[in-house]
Each structure stands twice: as C-alpha cells, then as structure tokens.
Scaffold this active site. Structure first.
Site, PDB file in Angstrom:
ATOM      1  N   TYR A   1      -0.783  -9.516  15.855  1.00  0.00           N
ATOM      2  CA  TYR A   1      -0.846  -8.505  14.781  1.00  0.00           C
ATOM      3  C   TYR A   1      -2.065  -7.608  15.007  1.00  0.00           C
ATOM      4  O   TYR A   1      -1.950  -6.384  15.038  1.00  0.00           O
ATOM      5  CB  TYR A   1      -0.940  -9.169  13.401  1.00  0.00           C
ATOM      6  CG  TYR A   1      -1.450  -8.208  12.363  1.00  0.00           C
ATOM      7  CD1 TYR A   1      -2.784  -8.241  11.949  1.00  0.00           C
ATOM      8  CD2 TYR A   1      -0.625  -7.225  11.832  1.00  0.00           C
ATOM      9  CE1 TYR A   1      -3.272  -7.323  11.040  1.00  0.00           C
ATOM     10  CE2 TYR A   1      -1.099  -6.314  10.916  1.00  0.00           C
ATOM     11  CZ  TYR A   1      -2.427  -6.366  10.527  1.00  0.00           C
ATOM     12  OH  TYR A   1      -2.911  -5.440   9.632  1.00  0.00           O
TER      13      TYR A   1
ATOM     14  N   LYS B   1      -2.623  -3.316  16.160  1.00  0.00           N
ATOM     15  CA  LYS B   1      -3.484  -2.303  15.531  1.00  0.00           C
ATOM     16  C   LYS B   1      -4.433  -1.703  16.565  1.00  0.00           C
ATOM     17  O   LYS B   1      -4.617  -0.488  16.627  1.00  0.00           O
ATOM     18  CB  LYS B   1      -4.271  -2.916  14.369  1.00  0.00           C
ATOM     19  CG  LYS B   1      -3.404  -3.392  13.216  1.00  0.00           C
ATOM     20  CD  LYS B   1      -2.491  -2.282  12.701  1.00  0.00           C
ATOM     21  CE  LYS B   1      -1.621  -2.729  11.560  1.00  0.00           C
ATOM     22  NZ  LYS B   1      -0.686  -1.666  11.124  1.00  0.00           N
TER      23      LYS B   1
ATOM     24  N   PHE C   1      -9.861  -2.846   4.949  1.00  0.00           N
ATOM     25  CA  PHE C   1     -10.472  -4.163   4.851  1.00  0.00           C
ATOM     26  C   PHE C   1      -9.484  -5.027   4.081  1.00  0.00           C
ATOM     27  O   PHE C   1      -8.352  -5.202   4.584  1.00  0.00           O
ATOM     28  CB  PHE C   1     -11.906  -4.020   4.298  1.00  0.00           C
ATOM     29  CG  PHE C   1     -12.816  -3.589   5.434  1.00  0.00           C
ATOM     30  CD1 PHE C   1     -12.716  -2.315   5.991  1.00  0.00           C
ATOM     31  CD2 PHE C   1     -13.698  -4.480   6.013  1.00  0.00           C
ATOM     32  CE1 PHE C   1     -13.492  -1.934   7.085  1.00  0.00           C
ATOM     33  CE2 PHE C   1     -14.499  -4.109   7.105  1.00  0.00           C
ATOM     34  CZ  PHE C   1     -14.384  -2.840   7.634  1.00  0.00           C
TER      35      PHE C   1
ATOM     36  N   SER D   1      -6.606  -1.651  10.812  1.00  0.00           N
ATOM     37  CA  SER D   1      -7.143  -2.795  10.081  1.00  0.00           C
ATOM     38  C   SER D   1      -8.521  -3.163  10.598  1.00  0.00           C
ATOM     39  O   SER D   1      -8.827  -2.962  11.772  1.00  0.00           O
ATOM     40  CB  SER D   1      -6.184  -3.988  10.258  1.00  0.00           C
ATOM     41  OG  SER D   1      -6.782  -5.168   9.768  1.00  0.00           O
TER      42      SER D   1
ATOM     43  N   ASN E   1      -2.240 -14.695   1.964  1.00  0.00           N
ATOM     44  CA  ASN E   1      -3.505 -14.069   1.553  1.00  0.00           C
ATOM     45  C   ASN E   1      -4.049 -14.692   0.264  1.00  0.00           C
ATOM     46  O   ASN E   1      -3.306 -15.216  -0.567  1.00  0.00           O
ATOM     47  CB  ASN E   1      -3.299 -12.556   1.357  1.00  0.00           C
ATOM     48  CG  ASN E   1      -2.953 -11.847   2.664  1.00  0.00           C
ATOM     49  OD1 ASN E   1      -2.067 -11.027   2.713  1.00  0.00           O
ATOM     50  ND2 ASN E   1      -3.661 -12.176   3.730  1.00  0.00           N
TER      51      ASN E   1
ATOM     52  N   ILE F   1       0.842  -1.200   0.000  1.00  0.00           N
ATOM     53  CA  ILE F   1       0.000   0.000   0.000  1.00  0.00           C
ATOM     54  C   ILE F   1       0.875   1.246   0.000  1.00  0.00           C
ATOM     55  O   ILE F   1       0.565   2.254  -0.644  1.00  0.00           O
ATOM     56  CB  ILE F   1      -0.969  -0.009   1.213  1.00  0.00           C
ATOM     57  CG1 ILE F   1      -1.761  -1.315   1.251  1.00  0.00           C
ATOM     58  CG2 ILE F   1      -1.930   1.177   1.141  1.00  0.00           C
ATOM     59  CD1 ILE F   1      -2.607  -1.506   2.489  1.00  0.00           C
TER      60      ILE F   1
END
Ligand code: WQD
Length: 339
Positions: free
Chosen positions: A151, A155, A179, A126, A200, A13
C-alpha cells in the site's frame, strides 16, 4: 461552472470532499465502483449539499471502461483521485490486487490528463511515504523511506509516476500526504464506513463504545513516547476535505511552478493512543474498555506533520480539535445500525 471528477467520491475522504466542492458551486462527477463503500453515501452527500452529484459506477482500473467513461467528459477542469485500495495489512496479503488496482486506475487517469493538459490532478498520498522519519515534525522534503507495505509503495511510486507524466505532458498535479484522517461530518450524515473488522484505531474505538466490537487493544506500551504508546497526527476529515479545495483552486489559479507539488495534511500535533482514548471519553462521556497488546508489526513509533508549507502555499491549516473529531465520530457511529 467547472466540472470536477472525484474518483472514490463515495469513500470516506472522497464523500466529505464532494460535499465541500458542491458547497463551493462546482459541478461534481463522482466515479466509484463501491469496492469499499455503500451507495447510500450518495444520499448523505445529497442531504448535506442539497444537490445530488452525478455518480458513475465505473472500474477506473479497467482501461477500456475508464477511457470510454472519460471520453464523455472532455471538459473536466480537474480530477481529485481518491479511488484506491488502502488497507496496509491487506496489501501485504494481496500485493497484486493492490498494484493492479492502484497503479491501473492512476495510469488510466493520467492517460486522460496527458491528452487534456488543462485538467489538473490531485493525488491522495500518505504520510506512510516517510516511514519512521528521522526528524519530527516531518517536512515534505524529508527523505522517503523504503515502503513498509505494498500500500505504502503504491503511494511512493504513484507520486513518482505522477511527476514523470506531468513533466512529460505539461499538466499540473498536487500530491497531498494525509496523516491520520478521522472523525465525520458534523451533520452525522456521512462518515467512515469500515467494512469488516476496523484496522484503524478510531473506528475500532467508536464500534467498541457502541457495543459492536469487543477487545479494543492498545498496540504497544513500550515505545519511547510520553506514555509509551505510539504517536500519530489525527486530523479531522473535514479539514482534510477543505485542503483539497484549496489545492484544486491553486491549480486552477496556475499558482506554483513545479509540475507536481507535495503538501502534508496534518495538524502538526502528535497524540498518543492513550490520549486519543482519553479524548474520546472526554468528548462523549463514554468509558472505554481496553487492554495493552504487543506492538503491531509495521507501525512507526511517531509521525506528525510539519504544516508550514501547506499554510504558506495553500493558505490552509487544520482547525478542528481532537475532541471535536471524537465527538463527530461518535455521533456518526450512533447513526449506524449494528453491523
Ligand atoms: C493508529 C495508531 C496503532 C488500532 C494507517 C495507514 C495510513 C492511513 C491511516 C490510509 C497506531 C494504534 C490501531 C487498534 C491500536 N491509511 N492502534 N489499536 O497505522 O497510523 O495509519 O491508517 O491512508 O496510511 O498507515 O493508523 O488507525 O491503524 O493506527 O492501538 O485497534 O493506533 O498501533 O499506533 P496508522 P491506525
């Protein structure tokens, strides 16, 4: 010309956001220690944007290194903080590494914004903070559920740290709850670069279609969903990148009243795993081989975003379709050498 620091700016990202910042005329400083990416991403960014951002190979979790790095940039107008370890499963195996890296880098950056309160910060959060939401689509004020992984905890607690420090020191911040970012830049010059076996779904699909990976599995076919497979809100990475520009410019414009604002970044539409597979086959003409497998521990049944707050306050909505995500992801995968 404002200077913006993008930590993790050579990541998935981060690189797409760097491209959009350069296109908007910002001077971009990228800090990335290549923990989960490759330096060639910088060439891809430069090729798309026509400008090569300055890149610093710095470990932001190292307080001395981070402080001396930031001391050279007292004029930063904003920080977009992507740099973090982000593999859910790995975080369960290596909680110390995840807490040290993800909290360490955040705290070191907040030391800077506490001393330079005109510099705002955008934090990568997230949808995992919601766990299995009681209501869907999930709103930003939905209850935060106990994290299912270290993880996810980085966040959740990261947002709390951000709130405490921003209030105490008078700077503004925005947490963006992603998302499922997927796809790649339409130029196919940057995209997702999972190192090792992809955890993923979409990178596993594209590597499977490229013949690099066998055994695509659909984890679970007995969920209470329209086809029995789990539902997620898959959003094009360029849409996610553009939301960061809108969030940053909201901070620059001094809009909003809370020290820390939170926004969902999703499309508002949920897709099942089988629908993602069908979209890939439709968009690429490639047939995928897959089998059902047992549910993956820690997975939620369904998650998709309520997008009204981001639309109303950021003036932002996702515009790219699932099929376009698949076409862009496939075009990017075809540029990658067999790994
Ligand atoms: C999506 C769906 C799987 C792989 C995670 C993090 C989230 C964010 C994105 C960092 C699920 C199924 C997957 C496969 C499958 N990461 N699946 N076969 O778990 O929704 O989100 O990654 O920010 O924070 O939680 O994404 O792509 O792993 O899974 O059937 O080989 O695809 O069970 O239903 P997830 P995912």
């Amino acid at each position: 010309m404002k200077t913006v620091l993008v930590t993790g700016g050579l990541g998935f990202i981060g690189s797409h956001t760097t491209v959009e910042l350069l296109a908007r005329g910002y001077r971009v400083l990228v800090a990335d220690n290549l923990a989960n990416t490759r330096r060639e991403v910088l060439d891809g960014i430069a090729s798309i944007a026509g400008i090569r951002p300055t890149w610093a190979n710095v470990d932001l979790a190292d307080p001395v290194a981070c402080r001396s790095f930031l001391a050279g940039h007292p004029d930063l107008a904003g920080i977009i903080h992507f740099a973090a370890h982000k593999a859910v499963g790995e975080s369960v195996q290596k909680p110390l590494a995840y807490y040290r890296n993800n909290f360490g880098s955040l705290l070191n950056l907040l030391e800077f914004t506490a001393e330079h309160p005109r510099c705002g910060l955008i934090f990568s959060s997230s949808c995992t903070v919601y766990g299995q939401a009681d209501q869907l689509p999930v709103c930003e004020d939905a209850p935060i559920k106990p994290a299912e992984s270290p993880y996810g905890n980085t966040k959740q607690v990261g947002e709390e740290i951000l709130r405490d420090v921003a209030k105490a020191h008078g700077f503004r911040a925005i947490a963006l709850r992603y998302f499922n970012p997927i796809g790649a830049h339409p130029s196919a010059k940057i995209g997702e670069l999972p190192l090792g076996v992809p955890q993923n779904l979409v990178p596993f699909i594209t590597q499977s279609a490229a013949g690099l990976r066998a055994g695509l599995k659909v984890f679970g076919n007995d969920y209470a969903t329209r086809d029995g497979t789990a539902v997620r809100d898959y959003i094009h990475v360029v849409d996610v990148a553009l939301a960061h520009i809108d969030a940053l410019e909201r901070l620059f414009a001094g809009k909003g009243s809370e020290a820390v604002e939170v926004f969902n970044l999703g499309t508002g539409t949920g897709s099942t795993v089988l629908e993602v597979i069908a979209a890939f086959e439709r968009a690429t003409g490639k047939k995928l081989q897959w089998d059902f497998a047992p549910r993956r521990p820690g997975d939620v049944v369904a998650a998709y975003a309520d997008t009204n707050k981001a639309a109303a306050e950021l003036g932002w909505r996702a515009e790219r379709s699932l099929d376009q995500c698949m076409a862009d992801a496939w075009r990017w995968q075809q540029t990658l050498p067999g790994r």
